[in-house]
Design a protein around this motif. Structure first.
Motif, PDB file in Angstrom:
ATOM      1  N   THR A 117      46.678  78.191  22.439  1.00  0.00           N
ATOM      2  CA  THR A 117      46.562  76.903  21.773  1.00  0.00           C
ATOM      3  C   THR A 117      47.843  76.538  21.031  1.00  0.00           C
ATOM      4  N   TYR A 118      48.313  77.462  20.217  1.00  0.00           N
ATOM      5  CA  TYR A 118      49.509  77.135  19.433  1.00  0.00           C
ATOM      6  C   TYR A 118      50.748  77.022  20.315  1.00  0.00           C
ATOM      7  N   HIS A 119      50.765  77.778  21.393  1.00  0.00           N
ATOM      8  CA  HIS A 119      51.906  77.651  22.303  1.00  0.00           C
ATOM      9  C   HIS A 119      51.943  76.252  22.921  1.00  0.00           C
ATOM     10  N   ALA A 120      50.797  75.783  23.394  1.00  0.00           N
ATOM     11  CA  ALA A 120      50.747  74.436  23.979  1.00  0.00           C
ATOM     12  C   ALA A 120      51.066  73.396  22.901  1.00  0.00           C
ATOM     13  N   GLY A 121      50.532  73.607  21.696  1.00  0.00           N
ATOM     14  CA  GLY A 121      50.792  72.676  20.588  1.00  0.00           C
ATOM     15  C   GLY A 121      52.260  72.636  20.220  1.00  0.00           C
ATOM     16  N   TRP A 122      52.874  73.788  20.246  1.00  0.00           N
ATOM     17  CA  TRP A 122      54.315  73.858  19.953  1.00  0.00           C
ATOM     18  C   TRP A 122      55.101  73.052  20.988  1.00  0.00           C
ATOM     19  N   ARG A 123      54.709  73.156  22.236  1.00  0.00           N
ATOM     20  CA  ARG A 123      55.405  72.394  23.283  1.00  0.00           C
ATOM     21  C   ARG A 123      55.245  70.889  23.046  1.00  0.00           C
ATOM     22  N   ILE A 124      54.066  70.494  22.606  1.00  0.00           N
ATOM     23  CA  ILE A 124      53.848  69.074  22.309  1.00  0.00           C
ATOM     24  C   ILE A 124      54.788  68.637  21.189  1.00  0.00           C
ATOM     25  N   ASP A 125      54.847  69.420  20.125  1.00  0.00           N
ATOM     26  CA  ASP A 125      55.726  69.072  19.004  1.00  0.00           C
ATOM     27  C   ASP A 125      57.198  69.046  19.389  1.00  0.00           C
ATOM     28  N   GLU A 126      57.573  69.933  20.306  1.00  0.00           N
ATOM     29  CA  GLU A 126      58.976  70.007  20.710  1.00  0.00           C
ATOM     30  C   GLU A 126      59.346  68.933  21.730  1.00  0.00           C
ATOM     31  N   GLY A 127      58.345  68.168  22.173  1.00  0.00           N
ATOM     32  CA  GLY A 127      58.629  67.152  23.173  1.00  0.00           C
ATOM     33  C   GLY A 127      58.855  67.724  24.562  1.00  0.00           C
ATOM     34  N   LEU A 128      58.422  68.964  24.785  1.00  0.00           N
ATOM     35  CA  LEU A 128      58.556  69.580  26.113  1.00  0.00           C
ATOM     36  C   LEU A 128      57.373  69.171  26.980  1.00  0.00           C
ATOM     37  N   ASP A 129      57.541  69.305  28.296  1.00  0.00           N
ATOM     38  CA  ASP A 129      56.426  69.034  29.189  1.00  0.00           C
ATOM     39  C   ASP A 129      55.318  70.049  28.881  1.00  0.00           C
ATOM     40  N   PHE A 130      54.097  69.571  28.770  1.00  0.00           N
ATOM     41  CA  PHE A 130      53.041  70.502  28.340  1.00  0.00           C
ATOM     42  C   PHE A 130      51.787  70.445  29.212  1.00  0.00           C
ATOM     43  N   THR A 131      51.834  69.693  30.302  1.00  0.00           N
ATOM     44  CA  THR A 131      50.628  69.531  31.121  1.00  0.00           C
ATOM     45  C   THR A 131      50.075  70.868  31.597  1.00  0.00           C
ATOM     46  N   LYS A 132      50.944  71.694  32.147  1.00  0.00           N
ATOM     47  CA  LYS A 132      50.491  72.967  32.698  1.00  0.00           C
ATOM     48  C   LYS A 132      49.961  73.877  31.588  1.00  0.00           C
ATOM     49  N   GLU A 133      50.691  73.930  30.483  1.00  0.00           N
ATOM     50  CA  GLU A 133      50.286  74.815  29.383  1.00  0.00           C
ATOM     51  C   GLU A 133      48.964  74.351  28.776  1.00  0.00           C
TER      52      GLU A 133
ATOM     53  N   PHE B  83      37.919  72.516  36.301  1.00  0.00           N
ATOM     54  CA  PHE B  83      38.722  71.283  36.307  1.00  0.00           C
ATOM     55  C   PHE B  83      40.172  71.591  35.921  1.00  0.00           C
ATOM     56  N   HIS B  84      40.322  72.353  34.860  1.00  0.00           N
ATOM     57  CA  HIS B  84      41.685  72.599  34.373  1.00  0.00           C
ATOM     58  C   HIS B  84      42.443  73.606  35.230  1.00  0.00           C
ATOM     59  N   ARG B  85      41.719  74.493  35.903  1.00  0.00           N
ATOM     60  CA  ARG B  85      42.432  75.352  36.862  1.00  0.00           C
ATOM     61  C   ARG B  85      43.010  74.490  37.989  1.00  0.00           C
ATOM     62  N   GLU B  86      42.248  73.488  38.404  1.00  0.00           N
ATOM     63  CA  GLU B  86      42.764  72.581  39.435  1.00  0.00           C
ATOM     64  C   GLU B  86      44.000  71.835  38.901  1.00  0.00           C
ATOM     65  N   MET B  87      43.957  71.478  37.612  1.00  0.00           N
ATOM     66  CA  MET B  87      45.134  70.834  37.001  1.00  0.00           C
ATOM     67  C   MET B  87      46.340  71.780  37.023  1.00  0.00           C
ATOM     68  N   VAL B  88      46.081  73.053  36.780  1.00  0.00           N
ATOM     69  CA  VAL B  88      47.163  74.040  36.828  1.00  0.00           C
ATOM     70  C   VAL B  88      47.724  74.093  38.249  1.00  0.00           C
ATOM     71  N   ALA B  89      46.819  74.162  39.224  1.00  0.00           N
ATOM     72  CA  ALA B  89      47.260  74.228  40.628  1.00  0.00           C
ATOM     73  C   ALA B  89      48.129  73.015  40.974  1.00  0.00           C
ATOM     74  N   ARG B  90      47.711  71.846  40.505  1.00  0.00           N
ATOM     75  CA  ARG B  90      48.507  70.639  40.778  1.00  0.00           C
ATOM     76  C   ARG B  90      49.861  70.699  40.091  1.00  0.00           C
ATOM     77  N   SER B  91      49.867  71.184  38.864  1.00  0.00           N
ATOM     78  CA  SER B  91      51.150  71.206  38.157  1.00  0.00           C
ATOM     79  C   SER B  91      52.098  72.248  38.760  1.00  0.00           C
ATOM     80  N   MET B  92      51.547  73.142  39.594  1.00  0.00           N
ATOM     81  CA  MET B  92      52.410  74.086  40.324  1.00  0.00           C
ATOM     82  C   MET B  92      52.760  73.532  41.704  1.00  0.00           C
ATOM     83  N   ASN B  93      52.378  72.291  41.935  1.00  0.00           N
ATOM     84  CA  ASN B  93      52.592  71.650  43.242  1.00  0.00           C
ATOM     85  C   ASN B  93      51.970  72.422  44.391  1.00  0.00           C
ATOM     86  N   LEU B  94      50.816  72.994  44.142  1.00  0.00           N
ATOM     87  CA  LEU B  94      50.125  73.706  45.225  1.00  0.00           C
ATOM     88  C   LEU B  94      49.447  72.698  46.146  1.00  0.00           C
TER      89      LEU B  94
END
Lengths: 378, 388
Positions: free
Chosen positions: A298-314, A367-378
């Motif tokens: 959670t905090y890792h994904a939140g940190w990415r949001i705060d840093e303005g990094l891409d965070f969809t996969k996380e 649902f979110h595993r499918e989102m992960v798969a998409r963000s890996m361009n599978l």
């Protein structure tokens, strides 16, 4: 690397904890859940006075936004305390929707009132398919001069029964081949003519409603963001909100772990504390792993949001993990507490229900595993 | 909250990565693969000496002993990269014996042993387990008698990986049979070429390991590490600091399965388009991400002056159960009947790393403290639950 909260955040956490420990007790949780509105207006006002509603709202709109992580810290404590009510719908999902999709006039009118606690929000997204996919949006918004006319039924809408404004996702163009190309977002007054709200009966205590639109006429100014192009905005809202929801779930996980461990230390069977048995110890050990991984994700994904990094996969990884992890952990909690854990006097079931509701919110693990798969361009 | 790597660490790490890419030869990979990434064969020794000349084998050690006074974070990153690359990456000297010497031994001993370890010149085999002392290490019986000018050692060790290639044995022995179990153990360094030592290979389903027999072996008195009968204390200390379980090899294995899924057409579509396969691949990616967060939590704790204890056990359980076991199991499922093919079979897909690491997965939850022992540690040390 720093896995810890900053000093300021640690102070905030302490403040959050103190009020919730005092005001959100086993008894008051039950009272709030049993009430029609699902929350205490008195506590709501106290929270607003402390600035909690405005943690995502920029100063320009009378909020106190400093970082997304600050909000995660608060939500973690709310999950820990099992606080019911429309905070998440209003101060997280609704506020994010306004910030991402709202025009200046909409933001200026609504956000300051959200910050003071006098205006509640809801987002009506899912329909009969119960999915967060573009094809799931069947509800029609037809243009009539400058106005739009909405017809259709939204299901599973969190906190619609108390909202002042309901943000509604609708299809504005059916001719497009790609289903995500014809979707728009509207701000709807909850007392609009033709709009009716019918609470679902859930076992989880979640306050969800059916929101039916029968020839609801909206002025053109109700449109949020560009016509037909709401989908990418909705995606961003969804992925941000699931990180926020994961914070609530991680906090709950921590509490369930603590309940199990303190029980195992004092409950005696066979003339010794059950916590001295390896079978019980190993359940507890498994629970710590679940809880810590959830918090880190959670905090890792939140940190990415705060840093303005891409965070969809996380964010997708986080919600997929936390959804299943919280469920596993809560069941272990029941196992450690044994028979009393399923009595309604114990608090454990409150967390079980909350875990289930949160698991289903904004996409479950599949649902979110499918989102992960998409963000890996599978 | 800050999940970024410091510029300083990142710069050195990039150098390390480039070095590994440049120096990795097919011969080295083959040799390392054949001896489970420990270091001992001629190619591995050549590689490690060149690698270690930069201080990279022991980054956290003080410069006077051959280290670079760097962060634990850098050390963990380097280990992870080495396991990913498939070069020798499991060291007894650099990661277990050296740090224990550094913390507990005399200055004379430090000067003697640490620089050659840091230079990659010598390697150790860990000598803890015995036929009747597995998880219950305190029951070890191997006897060392004080004979005035030397220790006389007799007994048997088992599951001593590295013993067939190592230069020295890091030996836990009983020096006081009458004291309570934990107060009669000492640590000795023994030259593997000493008369009376015989090493017998144990063939296992994945890693080569050994039985080691001691028959009246004489060990010089000065080879005692620290003080006599304090061995168990040192050993426990080492458990807090040196248990590091990188998983780069499983990341590599994962990448090979992703590639297999993209390139394998089943019923007219790539496997990677199958919903079931996508779910599995995503789940594996999530487990790797969780393992990464648990893994780097450890150097974060160390670098901020805290001592990880149960956190290491959490990482070990997660890495071994969810990554090593579950990930490789899922990979085998995705590959179907091809998963069982040996790399030498003409039909073996390029992703044949999978069967190798699947067998490793069976080992991972056992070696270095079983999952059950790790859970005891978490429950008792981490949560304060009572020992029975």
């Amino acid at each position: 690397m720093d896995y810890n909260l900053s000093e300021d955040q640690a102070i905030l956490k302490d403040e959050f904890q103190k009020l919730l420990a005092k005001e959100c007790t086993s008894d008051t949780i039950r009272e709030m859940m049993a009430s029609e509105k699902g929350y205490s207006e008195l506590l709501w006002q106290k929270m607003a006075e402390l600035g909690w509603m405005g943690l995502l709202i920029p100063e320009a709109y009378d909020g106190a936004y400093e970082s997304f992580i600050d909000m995660l810290v608060l939500l973690y404590e709310m999950g820990y305390a099992c606080l019911p009510g429309p905070f998440f719908s209003t101060a997280v999902v609704g506020t994010l929707t306004l910030l991402e999709a709202g025009n200046e006039a909409q933001k200026k009118t609504i956000l300051p009132k959200v910050a003071t606690g006098e205006h509640l929000l809801a987002l009506a997204w899912t329909e009969s398919t119960g999915t967060y996919t573009p094809k799931g949006i069947q509800m029609k918004a037809e243009q009539d001069g400058d106005d739009f006319i909405l017809n259709g039924t939204k299901l599973f809408v969190p906190d619609a029964h108390v909202a002042d404004t309901i943000f509604c996702v609708a299809r504005t163009d059916e001719s497009k081949e790609a289903p995500e190309k014809g979707v728009s977002l509207f701000a709807v007054d909850a007392d609009s003519e033709g709009l009716s709200i019918h609470p679902h009966k859930t076992f989880t205590g979640e306050k969800l409603s059916e929101v039916a639109f029968d020839q609801v006429r909206l002025p053109g100014t109700a449109l949020m963001g560009p016509l037909n192009q709401a989908w990418p905005i909705l995606q961003k809202i969804l992925m941000t909100a699931v990180v926020a929801k994961s914070a609530d779930m991680s906090g709950g996980a921590q509490k369930v772990l603590e309940m199990a461990v303190s029980h195992a230390k004092v409950r005696e069977q066979f003339d010794r504390p059950i916590g001295s048995f390896q079978a019980v110890q190993h359940h507890c050990a498994n629970m710590v792993i679940e809880a810590d991984v959830s918090r880190f994700m959670t905090y890792h994904a939140g940190w990415r949001i705060d840093e303005g990094l891409d965070f969809t996969k996380e964010a997708a990884m986080c919600k997929a993990w936390v959804s299943e992890s919280y469920r596993r952990l809560v069941l272990l909690g029941h196992q450690v507490l044994g028979g009393i854990s399923f009595t309604l006097e114990e608090d454990m079931h409150l967390y079980t229900y909350r875990a289930k509701g949160a698991e289903l919110f904004f996409g479950d693990a599949d649902f979110h595993r499918e989102m992960v798969a998409r963000s890996m361009n599978l | 909250m800050d999940f970024s790597i410091s510029t300083e660490d990142l710069e050195i790490f990039q150098e390390v990565r480039l070095f590994i890419q440049k120096e990795t030869t097919p011969e080295l990979l083959k040799e390392a693969h054949g001896c489970e990434m420990i270091y001992g064969g001629p190619e591995s020794r050549k590689f490690i000496k060149k690698f270690a000349a930069n201080g990279w084998l022991t980054p956290t050690w003080p410069e006077e002993y051959g280290g670079m006074g760097a962060s634990e974070m850098l050390t963990y990153m380097i280990r992870e990269e080495m396991t990913y690359a498939g070069v020798p990456s499991f060291f007894a000297g650099a990661h277990f014996t050296g740090p224990t010497i550094l913390r507990n031994a005399s200055e004379e001993m430090k000067k003697k042993w640490l620089p050659p370890i840091a230079r990659g010149e010598i390697e150790f085999a860990m000598g803890y387990s015995e036929p009747d002392a597995g998880s219950d290490m305190l029951s070890l019986k191997m006897k060392a008698e004080d004979k005035g000018d030397h220790w006389l050692v007799n007994g048997q060790k088992t599951f001593n990986t590295h013993a067939h290639v190592a230069d020295y044995h890091w030996l836990a022995v009983r020096t006081d049979p009458d004291a309570p179990k934990h107060k009669g153990i000492s640590l000795l360094i023994v030259d593997m070429k000493s008369p009376g030592i015989s090493v017998q290979p144990m063939n296992t389903l994945i890693a080569k390991t050994n039985d080691v027999f001691y028959d009246n072996v004489k060990v010089p008195k000065e080879n005692l590490v620290g003080e006599v009968n304090k061995g168990y204390q040192y050993l426990l200390g080492a458990l807090n600091f040196e248990r590091m379980f990188p998983f780069g090899h499983y990341r590599k294995c994962y990448e090979s399965v992703v590639e297999f899924s993209r390139n394998t057409i089943v019923d007219g579509a790539p496997l990677s388009k199958s919903p079931t396969v996508r779910q599995k691949l995503a789940d594996m990616a999530i487990d790797l991400e969780a393992a990464r967060l648990l893994y780097y939590h450890l150097p974060y704790l160390l670098d901020s002056g805290k001592v990880p204890s149960y956190q290491t056990s959490m990482e070990k359980i997660f890495m071994s159960e969810r990554v090593a076991r579950k990930l490789t199991q899922s990979a085998m499922e995705i590959m179907g009947p091809y998963g069982q093919l040996d790399e030498h079979d003409k039909w073996a897909p390029s992703a044949n790393l999978v069967n190798y690491y699947f067998r490793w997965g069976i080992l991972e939850t056992i070696y270095g403290g079983t999952s059950e022992i790790q859970r005891n540690i978490i429950a008792q040390r981490g949560l304060g639950l009572p020992r029975d």
